[in-house]
Structures are given as structure tokens and as C-alpha cells.
Design an enzyme around this catalytic site. Structure first.
Site, short mmCIF file in Angstrom:
data_model
loop_
_atom_site.label_atom_id
_atom_site.label_comp_id
_atom_site.label_asym_id
_atom_site.label_seq_id
_atom_site.Cartn_x
_atom_site.Cartn_y
_atom_site.Cartn_z
N CYS A 1 0.83 -1.21 0.00
CA CYS A 1 0.00 0.00 0.00
C CYS A 1 0.87 1.26 0.00
O CYS A 1 0.50 2.27 -0.62
CB CYS A 1 -0.93 -0.02 1.20
SG CYS A 1 -2.14 -1.36 1.15
N THR A 2 1.98 1.19 0.68
CA THR A 2 2.91 2.33 0.67
C THR A 2 3.50 2.51 -0.72
O THR A 2 3.61 3.65 -1.23
CB THR A 2 4.04 2.10 1.70
OG1 THR A 2 3.47 1.96 3.00
CG2 THR A 2 5.01 3.27 1.69
#
Length: 215
Positions: free
Chosen positions: A110-111
Site C-alpha cells: 500500500c505504501t
């Protein structure tokens, strides 16, 4: 010396009943032991039923069906952003919007995805589009995530995953992992693209930009 005659033994019927072996047809299910037992393999417990249940082929549909389709107007929503302000989907009407659902703040994938949107943010602005991320994290988590990674776009908090469910975002890993799905809405709020790719998060940016350039 004369030998005595030995009396002939009478024939008696057998005291034990004769048994005919049972023959099971190949199509018949053999009975399973009536008492439950634990397997020596991983402590598995077998059912006491004489028939073994077969999973329905439709049991996985709950993870792949979607309520929002291309060419439709998705359900409206109002959520809080990373600053605690309420934001409605209708706010973005009149311009294209890239709305991506992701599993959680701070996870490696997600980062990576958020930073890829950040690095291409100027391209999205040039196309006149807004970028919005949605996950089940609370606003304070979003604020920290945005600050740490210098994210210039809006993150919305879908606590309880209400919007995710209403939009029918499919889960992964048999429901254990929230899905990673991106929608592109045109200026009229109509869905023009639905892209799902859990394990290649950066591809979401390529696919959405490609679509925006054709609008």
C-alpha cells in the site's frame, strides 16, 4: 479277538450360521465409522456422517462479484478525510476522479502504491483528475501515513468498510485480505474503468493514466 463295530456318526447341521460376504457396487458409498476421530495428520477431525460434504462451486462468488460495473453511477458516500473533514463523492463531480481502495496504511504494497500515485500526481493533475484513496483506517492513521510519505491527495476513512461493501470491492485470499481495486469516474460520475490487481500495486497508476488520456 473280534473287533467291536464303531457306530456311524450322525450328520448334525452346523451350529454357526453361514455368512455370505457383502459386495458393494462401485457406485455405492462405503460407510464411514460412526464415531468421530482425530486424524494423526494435523489434528484434523473427521465428520461422523456417512457422506462427505462437497463444497459448492458457487461458494467463492462472494469474493469476486461486484455491485459497481463499468458504465454505471456508483453509490454516493460521505466519509472523513485525513484532517477529519467530511468529504462527499459529489464534491468531485465535474472532473474525472481516480478512486482507489487499498487494504491498509503502512503495509509495504500500500505504501508502494500510494507513493507511485504521489510520483505521478502531476500527470493526474494535467489530466484534470483528482486522486482519492480509501481504506478502513481511521483519520489519524491516514494523517500520519500521508505526512510520512508526503502524499498530496485525499485519503478517506471507510471505518467498518461500509463503502467497500456497497461498491462490492472483492476481497483476496478467500476473504482474508481487503481487495485492491481502482475506479476511474468521468466528469459525469460514471465509471469508465475498474482495475483490480492486489500484488502489482504500481500497475494501477499505469492503467488509470492510460484511461484518463483517452477521455
Amino acid at each position: 479277538m473280534a473287533s467291536l463295530p464303531v457306530p456311524k456318526q450322525p450328520a448334525f447341521p452346523s451350529l454357526l450360521p453361514t455368512r455370505t460376504p457383502k459386495h458393494y457396487p462401485s457406485s455405492q458409498t462405503l460407510p464411514i465409522a460412526s464415531s468421530s476421530s482425530h486424524s494423526k495428520f494435523y489434528g484434523l477431525k473427521f465428520s461422523t456422517s456417512s457422506t462427505l460434504p462437497i463444497p459448492s462451486s458457487s461458494s467463492g462468488k462472494m469474493f469476486i462479484s461486484a455491485k459497481v460495473d463499468k458504465g454505471t453511477v456508483p453509490p454516493a458516500f460521505t466519509l472523513k478525510d485525513q484532517d477529519g473533514k467530511t468529504v462527499s463523492l459529489s464534491k468531485f463531480k465535474g472532473k474525472p476522479v481516480v478512486l482507489y481502495f487499498y487494504p491498509a496504511d503502512e503495509s509495504p504494497s500500500c505504501t508502494k502504491q500510494a507513493c507511485a500515485f504521489r510520483d505521478s500526481y502531476e500527470k493526474f493533475k494535467k489530466a484534470g483528475a483528482e486522486v482519492v484513496g480509501i481504506s478502513g483506517d481511521d483519520p489519524s492513521s491516514h494523517k500520519e501515513f500521508a505526512k510520512k510519505n508526503r502524499l498530496p491527495f485525499t485519503l478517506l476513512s471507510d471505518e467498518g468498510n461500509k463503502v467497500r461493501k456497497e461498491w462490492g470491492v472483492p476481497s483476496d485470499l478467500f476473504g482474508a485480505l481487503p481487495g485492491r481495486q481502482t475506479y476511474v469516474l468521468d466528469k459525469n460520475g460514471v465509471v469508465q474503468l475498474i482495475y483490480n490487481n492486489q500484488f502489482q500495486p504500481e500497475k494501477h497508476i499505469d492503467e488509470t493514466l492510460k484511461l484518463l488520456q483517452s477521455l
